[in-house]
Design a protein around this motif. Structure first.
Motif, PDB file in Angstrom:
ATOM      1  N   ALA A 195       0.840  -1.210   0.000  1.00 36.74           N
ATOM      2  CA  ALA A 195       0.000   0.000   0.000  1.00 36.74           C
ATOM      3  C   ALA A 195       0.870   1.253   0.000  1.00 36.74           C
ATOM      4  O   ALA A 195       0.564   2.238  -0.690  1.00 36.74           O
ATOM      5  CB  ALA A 195      -0.930  -0.012   1.208  1.00 36.74           C
ATOM      6  N   ALA A 196       1.970   1.215   0.757  1.00 34.60           N
ATOM      7  CA  ALA A 196       2.888   2.361   0.788  1.00 34.60           C
ATOM      8  C   ALA A 196       3.505   2.602  -0.588  1.00 34.60           C
ATOM      9  O   ALA A 196       3.657   3.750  -1.022  1.00 34.60           O
ATOM     10  CB  ALA A 196       3.987   2.126   1.825  1.00 34.60           C
ATOM     11  N   ASP A 197       3.859   1.522  -1.283  1.00 34.46           N
ATOM     12  CA  ASP A 197       4.431   1.650  -2.628  1.00 34.46           C
ATOM     13  C   ASP A 197       3.434   2.314  -3.581  1.00 34.46           C
ATOM     14  O   ASP A 197       3.802   3.172  -4.387  1.00 34.46           O
ATOM     15  CB  ASP A 197       4.825   0.275  -3.181  1.00 34.46           C
ATOM     16  N   VAL A 198       2.174   1.886  -3.500  1.00 31.44           N
ATOM     17  CA  VAL A 198       1.143   2.482  -4.360  1.00 31.44           C
ATOM     18  C   VAL A 198       0.962   3.962  -4.028  1.00 31.44           C
ATOM     19  O   VAL A 198       0.888   4.812  -4.925  1.00 31.44           O
ATOM     20  CB  VAL A 198      -0.203   1.733  -4.218  1.00 31.44           C
ATOM     21  N   LEU A 199       0.897   4.270  -2.739  1.00 39.54           N
ATOM     22  CA  LEU A 199       0.741   5.666  -2.321  1.00 39.54           C
ATOM     23  C   LEU A 199       1.884   6.530  -2.827  1.00 39.54           C
ATOM     24  O   LEU A 199       1.666   7.648  -3.323  1.00 39.54           O
ATOM     25  CB  LEU A 199       0.671   5.752  -0.797  1.00 39.54           C
ATOM     26  N   GLU A 200       3.113   6.029  -2.718  1.00 40.79           N
ATOM     27  CA  GLU A 200       4.259   6.796  -3.187  1.00 40.79           C
ATOM     28  C   GLU A 200       4.170   7.036  -4.694  1.00 40.79           C
ATOM     29  O   GLU A 200       4.456   8.129  -5.176  1.00 40.79           O
ATOM     30  CB  GLU A 200       5.557   6.072  -2.850  1.00 40.79           C
ATOM     31  N   GLY A 201       3.737   6.017  -5.425  1.00 37.87           N
ATOM     32  CA  GLY A 201       3.574   6.165  -6.872  1.00 37.87           C
ATOM     33  C   GLY A 201       2.527   7.202  -7.209  1.00 37.87           C
ATOM     34  O   GLY A 201       2.704   7.993  -8.154  1.00 37.87           O
ATOM     35  N   ILE A 202       1.440   7.225  -6.464  1.00 42.57           N
ATOM     36  CA  ILE A 202       0.378   8.216  -6.691  1.00 42.57           C
ATOM     37  C   ILE A 202       0.915   9.626  -6.470  1.00 42.57           C
ATOM     38  O   ILE A 202       0.654  10.541  -7.262  1.00 42.57           O
ATOM     39  CB  ILE A 202      -0.810   7.944  -5.739  1.00 42.57           C
ATOM     40  N   LEU A 203       1.694   9.806  -5.413  1.00 45.10           N
ATOM     41  CA  LEU A 203       2.263  11.131  -5.118  1.00 45.10           C
ATOM     42  C   LEU A 203       3.205  11.581  -6.219  1.00 45.10           C
ATOM     43  O   LEU A 203       3.188  12.741  -6.638  1.00 45.10           O
ATOM     44  CB  LEU A 203       2.981  11.108  -3.768  1.00 45.10           C
ATOM     45  N   VAL A 204       4.033  10.656  -6.708  1.00 46.09           N
ATOM     46  CA  VAL A 204       4.997  10.998  -7.768  1.00 46.09           C
ATOM     47  C   VAL A 204       4.256  11.434  -9.030  1.00 46.09           C
ATOM     48  O   VAL A 204       4.620  12.416  -9.691  1.00 46.09           O
ATOM     49  CB  VAL A 204       5.916   9.804  -8.069  1.00 46.09           C
ATOM     50  N   LYS A 205       3.178  10.711  -9.370  1.00 49.96           N
ATOM     51  CA  LYS A 205       2.444  11.012 -10.600  1.00 49.96           C
ATOM     52  C   LYS A 205       1.652  12.319 -10.518  1.00 49.96           C
ATOM     53  O   LYS A 205       1.319  12.910 -11.558  1.00 49.96           O
ATOM     54  CB  LYS A 205       1.467   9.868 -10.903  1.00 49.96           C
ATOM     55  N   ASN A 206       1.323  12.751  -9.299  1.00 50.31           N
ATOM     56  CA  ASN A 206       0.421  13.899  -9.162  1.00 50.31           C
ATOM     57  C   ASN A 206       1.070  15.125  -8.556  1.00 50.31           C
ATOM     58  O   ASN A 206       0.388  16.049  -8.111  1.00 50.31           O
ATOM     59  CB  ASN A 206      -0.794  13.487  -8.310  1.00 50.31           C
ATOM     60  N   ARG A 207       2.399  15.179  -8.587  1.00 49.46           N
ATOM     61  CA  ARG A 207       3.091  16.382  -8.091  1.00 49.46           C
ATOM     62  C   ARG A 207       3.027  17.491  -9.127  1.00 49.46           C
ATOM     63  O   ARG A 207       3.023  17.243 -10.309  1.00 49.46           O
ATOM     64  CB  ARG A 207       4.552  16.041  -7.765  1.00 49.46           C
TER      65      ARG A 207
END
Length: 207
Positions: A195-207
């Motif tokens: 879940a943490a990996d997915v969250l980090e990916g979401i943050l990277v894509k939406n900065r």
């Protein structure tokens, strides 16, 4: 069939994720109580864990249903699905471990299993904190870094727990059963890291 929504339903997605992550905190707290006090109130605590697992399934179903009804989503559709699945997996693994504890007829709980439960609960609290920052894609690196540290701690605990089993138990059936429970607990930690990996990916894509 529900009509397709053309306008973003941002609030609904974030509210459902917040409820789902809070559910992992609650179910992991019940797990600690079960393992710390076992066998006292074990049937009642196992029942309450099962209720939380069912709540996790319900929230996942709501998220996927909302996803299927929504044309414009707050972030990538695949990430919405993956995050919902990872959070639900945490509850599933905790429930499996609790069920196996009863099914296998355990008489006592090793201290390492209690320590694993505490790691799961700490990781769940960090996940919950990170999910709370998802709306607006706020920085959650503090929570995600701590979550990964806890995953490393979980890896160490399961290795030590299994090693201790082989060194101290003369009952091969007990070894097999507790090895399985320790591994179910570790899978809960792994799901939190997913879940943490997915969250980090979401943050990277939406900065």
């Amino acid at each position: 069939m529900a009509p397709l929504r053309l306008t973003p339903q941002k609030r609904e997605f974030f509210d459902l994720y917040t409820r789902a992550s809070a559910n992992t905190v609650e179910i992991s707290s019940l797990l600690i109580q079960l393992l710390e006090t076992f066998p006292v109130d074990s049937d009642e605590l196992t029942r309450r864990i099962k209720e939380r697992e069912h709540e996790g399934d319900h929230l996942t179903h709501e998220l996927i249903s909302l996803l299927n009804q929504t044309f414009v989503t707050p972030f990538d559709r695949e990430d919405i699905y993956r995050l919902a699945g990872a959070i639900d997996d945490v509850c599933d693994h905790i429930d499996e471990a609790a069920e196996n504890l009863i099914t296998y007829g355990a008489e006592r709980v090793p201290q390492k299993a209690v320590e694993q439960a505490r790691v799961i609960h700490q990781a769940a609290r960090n996940l919950d904190g990170a999910v709370g920052l998802l709306d607006g894609f706020k920085d959650s690196q503090t929570q995600l870094i701590e979550l990964r540290r806890l995953e490393d701690e979980g890896d160490r605990l399961v290795r030590d727990a299994v090693g201790e089993l082989f060194q101290t138990s003369s009952d091969p059936i007990a070894v097999i059963r507790w090895k399985d429970i320790h591994e179910r607990l570790e899978e809960a930690v792994d799901s939190l890291e997913n879940a943490a990996d997915v969250l980090e990916g979401i943050l990277v894509k939406n900065r």
